[in-house]
Design a protein around this motif. Structure first.
Motif, short mmCIF file in Angstrom:
data_model
loop_
_atom_site.label_atom_id
_atom_site.label_comp_id
_atom_site.label_asym_id
_atom_site.label_seq_id
_atom_site.Cartn_x
_atom_site.Cartn_y
_atom_site.Cartn_z
N ARG A 147 48.86 20.52 2.08
CA ARG A 147 49.63 19.82 3.23
C ARG A 147 51.34 19.94 2.80
O ARG A 147 52.17 19.92 3.61
N GLN A 181 54.20 21.13 5.01
CA GLN A 181 55.35 20.49 5.47
C GLN A 181 56.79 21.06 5.17
O GLN A 181 57.46 20.86 5.99
N GLU A 210 59.67 22.23 8.14
CA GLU A 210 60.90 22.01 7.99
C GLU A 210 62.00 23.42 7.73
O GLU A 210 63.05 23.33 8.39
N GLU A 223 48.65 16.99 12.28
CA GLU A 223 49.56 17.66 11.40
C GLU A 223 48.69 19.07 10.68
O GLU A 223 49.19 20.04 10.28
N SER A 264 52.03 25.18 12.11
CA SER A 264 53.62 24.99 11.59
C SER A 264 54.56 25.35 12.80
O SER A 264 55.25 24.52 12.92
#
Length: 403
Positions: free
Chosen positions: A108, A112, A116, A351, A356
Motif C-alpha cells: 500500500r 501511494q 503521488e 484505493e 495507480s
C-alpha cells in the motif's frame, strides 16, 4: 528560464527513485552546464513507482550520473547524458519472509508513492500547458524549435549495467547485464556523428540509433540463490536499433540488427526450466493471495465491471476527506460530515482495487477543485476581515465627531 525548467525536470524524475537528490545539489551543476551526481543509492520502492508493484530493490547503486548542457550554444550544440555503473539487486515483496500485515502495508505504501509521483507529473504537464497558452506566438514557436533541436542532438550513454533477481527462500538467482547501451542522434543515413558534428534534419523528422553491446542473461543452478554460481543461459549478444520518425510523411520505421562475434547460444538445463516454472507459479500464487486479502474477488469483479461509477464514487469520498483535512467544511449534512468507518473502508478498498494511473488522475482532478474552493474561502475571509476593519474605523470616526 531554461536552466530552472531543467532543474525542476531533473528533480521530478530523479528524486522519487534515487536518494540524495535535492534542489541544492542540482542547482550549481545545472546552471553551470556540467552536472555530476556520484555514488547514488536507488530507493527500495523505485521499481514499484515505475509500475512493478510486486518488486522491491534490495540494494541498488549508481556510480555516476553526468549531464553536459552547452547553454551558451544550445541551439547548435550537443546535450550529453551518461549513467555509469547501474547495479540493482531485486527481490519479490511477497517472498513469504514477512508477516502478512507487513507485506500488505508495504504494498500500500509503494502504491501511494506511485500515485503521488504520477500526480506530480500531471501537475507539471498542466503547468507546461498553461505556460504554453500564455506564451506569445513567436516565443512559443522558438521554444518548440529549440526543444526539437535539443532532442535531435542529444546523446544518452548507459555503461556497466547489471540487474539481478534473488530469492533465497526458493533458491533462485538470475541476472541481466550489458556493458553499454548508447542512444545516438543521427540523420536518415544513421551514420554515427563526431563529437562536434551537429545533426541537421528536415522539418520535424527525427532519427535515433540505439546500440546495445553484449547483452547476456545468467541463471544459477536449480535450488541455488548464489549469483556467483550462475552461468549464461543467453550468451552475450549485441544489437542495434534504427528508429526513424517523419511526421510530415506519417512514417515510423524501426529496424533491428543483431550481430555477435561468436554464435549466440541459449542454454537451459531441464532442472533449471522446471525450477523456474515452479518458482514463477509460487510467486504468482503468493501475489494473488495478498491481492485477494486487499481486494476480495467479489469486490474485484464489481470494480472491474463498473469502473466509471467506481472511480466517480472514489472521487466523492476523496473530496470529502480532503475537505475535512483542510478544514473547509464542518456541517451536519452528508456532503460535509467526516467520513464514517464504513466509508473509510470503502475508500481504502477502492484505493487497493483501482490502478495507480486512474487514482492519480481522479485525485488530481479533485485536488484542483478543492484548491479552488480553498482559494475562494481565503478570499472571502480576507474580504470579511477588511470589511470589519473598515466598520471599526468608521465607528471610531463617528465617536470622535460626536465628542
Amino acid at each position: 528560464m531554461l536552466e530552472s525548467a531543467l532543474e525542476q525536470l531533473l528533480l521530478q524524475f530523479l528524486a522519487p527513485y534515487v536518494d540524495g537528490i535535492s534542489k541544492d545539489k542540482l542547482h550549481l551543476g545545472v546552471f553551470s552546464g556540467s552536472l555530476d551526481l556520484r555514488d547514488l543509492k536507488v530507493k527500495p520502492d523505485a521499481l514499484a513507482l515505475l509500475g512493478w508493484e510486486g518488486l522491491r530493490v534490495r540494494s541498488g547503486s549508481i556510480k555516476l550520473i553526468k549531464l553536459a548542457v552547452p547553454w551558451s550554444k544550445l541551439y547548435t550544440g550537443k546535450v550529453k547524458a551518461s549513467i555509469e555503473c547501474l547495479h540493482l539487486e531485486v527481490e519479490n515483496i511477497a517472498d513469504g519472509t514477512k508477516q502478512v500485515c507487513e507485506a500488505l502495508a508495504e504494498m500500500r505504501a509503494a502504491k501511494q508513492k506511485a500515485i503521488e509521483v504520477r500526480m506530480d507529473q500531471l501537475r507539471e504537464q498542466a503547468q507546461v500547458v498553461e505556460d504554453g497558452d500564455a506564451a506569445v506566438g513567436k516565443q512559443k514557436g522558438y521554444g518548440v524549435r529549440l526543444a526539437r533541436k535539443v532532442l535531435n542532438n542529444i546523446t544518452v550513454i548507459l555503461s556497466d549495467v547489471s540487474i539481478s533477481f534473488l530469492d533465497s527462500r526458493k533458491g533462485l538467482a538470475c541476472g541481466l547485464e550489458f556493458p553499454s547501451l548508447d542512444v545516438l542522434s543521427t540523420d536518415q543515413t544513421f551514420r554515427e556523428r563526431q563529437e562536434t558534428e551537429v545533426v541537421q534534419n528536415q522539418g520535424l523528422s527525427m532519427y535515433k540509433l540505439l546500440r546495445l553491446r553484449e547483452l547476456g542473461i545468467r541463471m544459477s543452478p536449480a535450488g541455488s540463490s548464489a549469483l556467483s554460481k550462475a552461468e549464461y543461459v543467453l550468451s552475450p549478444i549485441s544489437a542495434s536499433l534504427q528508429l526513424a520518425h517523419e511526421p510530415t510523411n506519417q512514417l515510423l520505421r524501426v529496424r533491428l540488427e543483431v550481430a555477435t562475434e561468436a554464435q549466440a547460444e541459449v542454454v537451459l538445463t531441464r532442472s533449471q526450466v522446471k525450477h523456474l516454472r515452479s518458482v514463477q507459479a509460487e510467486v504468482a500464487q503468493e501475489v494473488q493471495r495478498l491481492h485477494e486479502l486487499l481486494v476480495p474477488p467479489g469486490d474485484e469483479k464489481n470494480i472491474s465491471e463498473n469502473a466509471a461509477a467506481t472511480l466517480s464514487d472514489y472521487g466523492r469520498l476523496y473530496e470529502r476527506s480532503l475537505l475535512q483535512e483542510w478544514q473547509l467544511v464542518g456541517g451536519e449534512n452528508d456532503a460535509e460530515a467526516p467520513l464514517q468507518p464504513r466509508e473509510l473502508e470503502r475508500k481504502q478498498l477502492l484505493e487497493d482495487g483501482l490502478s495507480s494511473r486512474l487514482l492519480a488522475r481522479e485525485r488530481w482532478k479533485v485536488r484542483r477543485k478543492v484548491e479552488a474552493v480553498n482559494e475562494e474561502v481565503a478570499r472571502r475571509q480576507t474580504d470579511l476581515e477588511t470589511s470589519r476593519l473598515e466598520e471599526t474605523r468608521r465607528g471610531r470616526g463617528g465617536l470622535l465627531a460626536r465628542f
